[in-house]
Design a protein around this motif. Sequence first.
Motif, PDB file in Angstrom:
ATOM      1  N   ALA A   1       7.940  -0.340   7.213  1.00  0.00           N
ATOM      2  CA  ALA A   1       6.843  -0.038   6.298  1.00  0.00           C
ATOM      3  C   ALA A   1       5.497  -0.131   7.015  1.00  0.00           C
ATOM      4  O   ALA A   1       4.625   0.740   6.854  1.00  0.00           O
ATOM      5  N   LYS A   2       5.325  -1.159   7.822  1.00  0.00           N
ATOM      6  CA  LYS A   2       4.045  -1.333   8.532  1.00  0.00           C
ATOM      7  C   LYS A   2       3.814  -0.224   9.549  1.00  0.00           C
ATOM      8  O   LYS A   2       2.697   0.292   9.681  1.00  0.00           O
ATOM      9  N   HIS A   3       4.862   0.152  10.273  1.00  0.00           N
ATOM     10  CA  HIS A   3       4.708   1.252  11.233  1.00  0.00           C
ATOM     11  C   HIS A   3       4.396   2.569  10.513  1.00  0.00           C
ATOM     12  O   HIS A   3       3.597   3.383  11.004  1.00  0.00           O
ATOM     13  N   MET A   4       4.979   2.774   9.335  1.00  0.00           N
ATOM     14  CA  MET A   4       4.695   3.988   8.576  1.00  0.00           C
ATOM     15  C   MET A   4       3.246   4.008   8.093  1.00  0.00           C
ATOM     16  O   MET A   4       2.586   5.055   8.127  1.00  0.00           O
ATOM     17  N   ILE A   5       2.749   2.860   7.670  1.00  0.00           N
ATOM     18  CA  ILE A   5       1.349   2.776   7.246  1.00  0.00           C
ATOM     19  C   ILE A   5       0.424   3.082   8.425  1.00  0.00           C
ATOM     20  O   ILE A   5      -0.562   3.826   8.297  1.00  0.00           O
ATOM     21  N   MET A   6       0.735   2.532   9.588  1.00  0.00           N
ATOM     22  CA  MET A   6      -0.097   2.773  10.766  1.00  0.00           C
ATOM     23  C   MET A   6      -0.004   4.232  11.224  1.00  0.00           C
ATOM     24  O   MET A   6      -0.992   4.811  11.683  1.00  0.00           O
ATOM     25  N   ALA A   7       1.164   4.833  11.071  1.00  0.00           N
ATOM     26  CA  ALA A   7       1.297   6.253  11.409  1.00  0.00           C
ATOM     27  C   ALA A   7       0.366   7.085  10.529  1.00  0.00           C
ATOM     28  O   ALA A   7      -0.340   7.981  11.020  1.00  0.00           O
ATOM     29  N   ALA A   8       0.347   6.787   9.236  1.00  0.00           N
ATOM     30  CA  ALA A   8      -0.536   7.515   8.317  1.00  0.00           C
ATOM     31  C   ALA A   8      -2.004   7.233   8.628  1.00  0.00           C
ATOM     32  O   ALA A   8      -2.849   8.141   8.559  1.00  0.00           O
ATOM     33  N   THR A   9      -2.305   5.990   9.004  1.00  0.00           N
ATOM     34  CA  THR A   9      -3.686   5.595   9.292  1.00  0.00           C
ATOM     35  C   THR A   9      -4.257   6.365  10.477  1.00  0.00           C
ATOM     36  O   THR A   9      -5.427   6.780  10.466  1.00  0.00           O
ATOM     37  N   TRP A  10      -3.455   6.568  11.511  1.00  0.00           N
ATOM     38  CA  TRP A  10      -3.926   7.179  12.754  1.00  0.00           C
ATOM     39  C   TRP A  10      -3.679   8.682  12.843  1.00  0.00           C
ATOM     40  O   TRP A  10      -4.064   9.310  13.830  1.00  0.00           O
TER      41      TRP A  10
ATOM     42  N   LEU B   1      13.346   1.844   1.448  1.00  0.00           N
ATOM     43  CA  LEU B   1      13.460   0.915   2.574  1.00  0.00           C
ATOM     44  C   LEU B   1      14.254  -0.342   2.225  1.00  0.00           C
ATOM     45  O   LEU B   1      14.557  -1.140   3.112  1.00  0.00           O
ATOM     46  N   ARG B   2      14.606  -0.499   0.950  1.00  0.00           N
ATOM     47  CA  ARG B   2      15.348  -1.697   0.545  1.00  0.00           C
ATOM     48  C   ARG B   2      16.785  -1.687   1.052  1.00  0.00           C
ATOM     49  O   ARG B   2      17.481  -2.696   0.960  1.00  0.00           O
ATOM     50  N   SER B   3      17.214  -0.544   1.581  1.00  0.00           N
ATOM     51  CA  SER B   3      18.553  -0.491   2.173  1.00  0.00           C
ATOM     52  C   SER B   3      18.593  -1.218   3.518  1.00  0.00           C
ATOM     53  O   SER B   3      19.672  -1.490   4.055  1.00  0.00           O
TER      54      SER B   3
ATOM     55  N   ASP C   1       0.828  -1.210   0.000  1.00  0.00           N
ATOM     56  CA  ASP C   1       0.000   0.000   0.000  1.00  0.00           C
ATOM     57  C   ASP C   1       0.862   1.260   0.000  1.00  0.00           C
ATOM     58  O   ASP C   1       0.378   2.349  -0.322  1.00  0.00           O
ATOM     59  N   LEU C   2       2.129   1.122   0.382  1.00  0.00           N
ATOM     60  CA  LEU C   2       3.039   2.264   0.366  1.00  0.00           C
ATOM     61  C   LEU C   2       3.436   2.618  -1.066  1.00  0.00           C
ATOM     62  O   LEU C   2       3.440   1.767  -1.945  1.00  0.00           O
ATOM     63  N   ASP C   3       3.791   3.879  -1.254  1.00  0.00           N
ATOM     64  CA  ASP C   3       4.281   4.332  -2.554  1.00  0.00           C
ATOM     65  C   ASP C   3       5.528   3.520  -2.933  1.00  0.00           C
ATOM     66  O   ASP C   3       6.390   3.275  -2.088  1.00  0.00           O
ATOM     67  N   PRO C   4       5.643   3.082  -4.192  1.00  0.00           N
ATOM     68  CA  PRO C   4       6.809   2.290  -4.609  1.00  0.00           C
ATOM     69  C   PRO C   4       8.145   2.976  -4.316  1.00  0.00           C
ATOM     70  O   PRO C   4       9.129   2.311  -4.004  1.00  0.00           O
ATOM     71  N   SER C   5       8.184   4.302  -4.403  1.00  0.00           N
ATOM     72  CA  SER C   5       9.439   5.015  -4.137  1.00  0.00           C
ATOM     73  C   SER C   5       9.837   4.897  -2.670  1.00  0.00           C
ATOM     74  O   SER C   5      11.028   4.851  -2.336  1.00  0.00           O
TER      75      SER C   5
END
Length: 219
Positions: free
Chosen positions: A35-44, A23-25, A14-18
Amino acid sequence: MADPDLPDDIDIEDLDPSVLQDLRSLSKDNGEAVAKHMIMAATWMDDDPKLALRHARAAKDRAGRVSIAREVNGIAAYRAGEWKEALAELRAARRISGGPGMLAVMADCERGLGRPEKAVELGRSEDASLLDRESAIELAIVVAGARLDMGQAESAVITIQRAQPSRDDRGMSACRLSYAYANALAEAGRVDEAKEWFEHTVAIDEGDWTDASERLAEL
């Protein structure tokens, strides 16, 4: 403090491909957790800014050298009213990635910290000239607010005028700029002009983004 819990059904795609590319580093497991914590940050972010900030901090703690993790932490801190943390994180993001970054948010943090003159300085910075139109409008609105904080209403009017408000423009940015112009004019005692711009704001406020109709009724 322990990391906040993550639901099982988060899809990192669900995150932007860029963002995923950045995060591949990281190691695979760590990258997925970030990635999951970033999604949850945006969600809340809207409904529970404090929880959003906990998720953003968890992402940052796992990926401190990744610009987007620092930026998300900064935005979440800003939304939670943690001005000092927000400013530090957004500065870190800019050091890592370069570019003008989130200048308007940084300027608003300076206002939150009681340093409106610092917000004005950011508005004059070389990086400010590199912003796209929408970001430049947001910075102008914040700088005008800083001018009002300092009791400089006419300077606030000039700041907005430099952003070139137009009666032909539409959309949220145009609406916000029109509202800021009307507000600055009202603060400067230019009531008739303020009424005209509040009326224009009402006409283009398609998403109830402002309280322009209420402000108009008060004048």
